[in-house]
Design a protein around this motif. Structure first.
Motif, short mmCIF file in Angstrom:
data_model
loop_
_atom_site.label_atom_id
_atom_site.label_comp_id
_atom_site.label_asym_id
_atom_site.label_seq_id
_atom_site.Cartn_x
_atom_site.Cartn_y
_atom_site.Cartn_z
N SER A 91 1.04 -1.19 -0.02
CA SER A 91 0.17 0.03 -0.11
C SER A 91 1.05 1.20 0.00
O SER A 91 0.24 2.20 -0.17
CB SER A 91 -1.00 -0.08 1.28
OG SER A 91 -0.06 0.06 2.37
N ILE A 92 2.25 1.08 0.46
CA ILE A 92 3.22 2.14 0.26
C ILE A 92 4.36 1.80 -0.41
O ILE A 92 4.69 0.42 -0.83
CB ILE A 92 3.60 2.76 1.68
CG1 ILE A 92 4.04 1.76 2.47
CG2 ILE A 92 2.23 3.51 2.34
CD1 ILE A 92 4.76 2.31 3.77
N ALA A 93 5.22 2.62 -0.73
CA ALA A 93 6.40 2.31 -1.65
C ALA A 93 7.19 1.13 -0.79
O ALA A 93 7.52 1.44 0.68
CB ALA A 93 7.39 3.34 -1.76
N PHE A 126 5.45 -3.96 8.31
CA PHE A 126 5.90 -2.56 7.94
C PHE A 126 5.00 -1.64 8.43
O PHE A 126 3.72 -1.69 8.74
CB PHE A 126 6.41 -2.32 6.48
CG PHE A 126 5.18 -2.11 5.74
CD1 PHE A 126 4.29 -1.12 5.38
CD2 PHE A 126 4.55 -3.29 5.18
CE1 PHE A 126 3.50 -1.35 4.39
CE2 PHE A 126 3.62 -3.56 4.09
CZ PHE A 126 2.86 -2.21 4.01
N TRP A 127 5.50 -0.29 8.72
CA TRP A 127 4.39 0.89 9.25
C TRP A 127 3.95 1.39 8.06
O TRP A 127 4.47 1.93 6.99
CB TRP A 127 5.44 2.06 9.72
CG TRP A 127 5.93 1.49 11.05
CD1 TRP A 127 7.12 1.24 11.20
CD2 TRP A 127 5.22 1.37 12.27
NE1 TRP A 127 7.40 0.72 12.76
CE2 TRP A 127 5.88 0.93 13.23
CE3 TRP A 127 3.85 1.76 12.89
CZ2 TRP A 127 5.74 0.71 14.70
CZ3 TRP A 127 3.58 1.44 14.04
CH2 TRP A 127 4.45 1.02 14.97
N ASN A 128 2.22 1.31 8.17
CA ASN A 128 1.74 1.70 6.98
C ASN A 128 1.31 3.55 6.98
O ASN A 128 1.92 3.82 8.01
CB ASN A 128 0.14 1.14 6.70
CG ASN A 128 -0.78 1.09 7.76
OD1 ASN A 128 -0.67 1.84 8.62
ND2 ASN A 128 -1.85 0.20 7.83
N ASN A 131 0.18 4.71 10.47
CA ASN A 131 0.85 4.62 11.29
C ASN A 131 0.77 3.30 12.16
O ASN A 131 0.65 3.23 13.23
CB ASN A 131 1.07 5.73 12.22
CG ASN A 131 2.28 5.91 12.88
OD1 ASN A 131 3.30 5.52 12.42
ND2 ASN A 131 2.38 6.72 14.06
N GLU A 132 0.16 2.19 11.40
CA GLU A 132 0.10 0.80 12.09
C GLU A 132 1.18 -0.21 11.30
O GLU A 132 1.39 0.05 10.37
CB GLU A 132 -1.18 0.40 11.61
CG GLU A 132 -2.42 1.14 11.79
CD GLU A 132 -3.97 0.89 11.19
OE1 GLU A 132 -4.71 0.98 11.59
OE2 GLU A 132 -3.73 0.56 9.71
N TYR A 133 1.73 -1.01 12.56
CA TYR A 133 2.48 -1.92 11.98
C TYR A 133 1.65 -3.26 11.74
O TYR A 133 1.42 -3.98 12.46
CB TYR A 133 3.32 -1.86 13.04
CG TYR A 133 4.69 -2.83 12.72
CD1 TYR A 133 5.73 -2.37 12.06
CD2 TYR A 133 4.86 -4.16 13.41
CE1 TYR A 133 7.05 -2.71 11.56
CE2 TYR A 133 6.26 -4.81 13.14
CZ TYR A 133 7.32 -4.18 12.17
OH TYR A 133 8.36 -4.78 11.98
N ILE A 134 1.72 -3.38 10.36
CA ILE A 134 0.94 -4.60 9.75
C ILE A 134 1.77 -5.37 8.83
O ILE A 134 2.57 -5.15 8.19
CB ILE A 134 -0.44 -3.93 9.09
CG1 ILE A 134 0.03 -3.23 7.80
CG2 ILE A 134 -1.17 -3.17 10.29
CD1 ILE A 134 -0.99 -2.77 6.96
#
Length: 159
Positions: A91-93, A126-128, A131-134
């Motif tokens: 969902s992010i780089a 990873f941090w999305n 700001n959630e570590y998923i």
């Protein structure tokens, strides 16, 4: 950097993001002369029979990787086998490859060993953007190789 008022701490802004070192060369499709993890040896090693215990995992599972490592050279030696993972669609780089483990393996001339890695799926978190570590579900690739530029990917899915 900038000194704080008490001159005991320097505040530094790091603007490189996640793409530094081998992550940058992978993203830019640059093949360095010596890839991350490259080491010099008097002998050569061959990786074969790379296998996962499954092709589908959940966030609470552990990925078990097995492969055969052979000293195919003329001298006894120590190889540092490296485990890399890629999240194909995040969902992010995300980095092209992330080092997730390594093992030093000593082998005599002509000797082979079956080597195991155990990687908790939670290590893919990873941090999305919220700001959630998923651990995000999706398709991934995994490499076991002598350095960050070697090896063939093996695919798996996190549900």
């Amino acid at each position: 950097g900038t000194w704080r008022a008490d001159h005991k701490v320097i505040d530094e802004d790091y603007k490189e993001g996640i793409y530094v070192g081998y992550r940058w060369t992978d993203k830019q499709h640059v093949r360095p002369l010596f890839a991350f993890g490259h080491g010099l040896s008097y002998t050569t090693f061959e990786y074969s029979d790379i296998a996962l215990d499954s092709r589908e995992y959940t966030a609470v599972d552990t990925i078990k990787v097995k492969f055969t490592l052979k000293n195919s050279g003329e001298y006894a030696g120590i190889e540092v086998a490296q485990l890399y993972v890629r999240d194909l669609v995040g969902s992010i780089a995300r980095p092209v490859k992330e080092l997730k483990g390594f093992q030093r393996v000593a082998l005599n001339v002509g000797e082979s060993k079956v080597v195991d890695f155990s990687l908790p799926v939670s290590a893919l978190a990873f941090w999305n953007i919220n700001n959630e570590y998923i651990v995000e579900p999706g398709d991934f690739q995994l490499w076991v190789a002598t350095d960050s530029a070697s090896g063939e990917p093996v695919g798996f899915t996190v549900r």
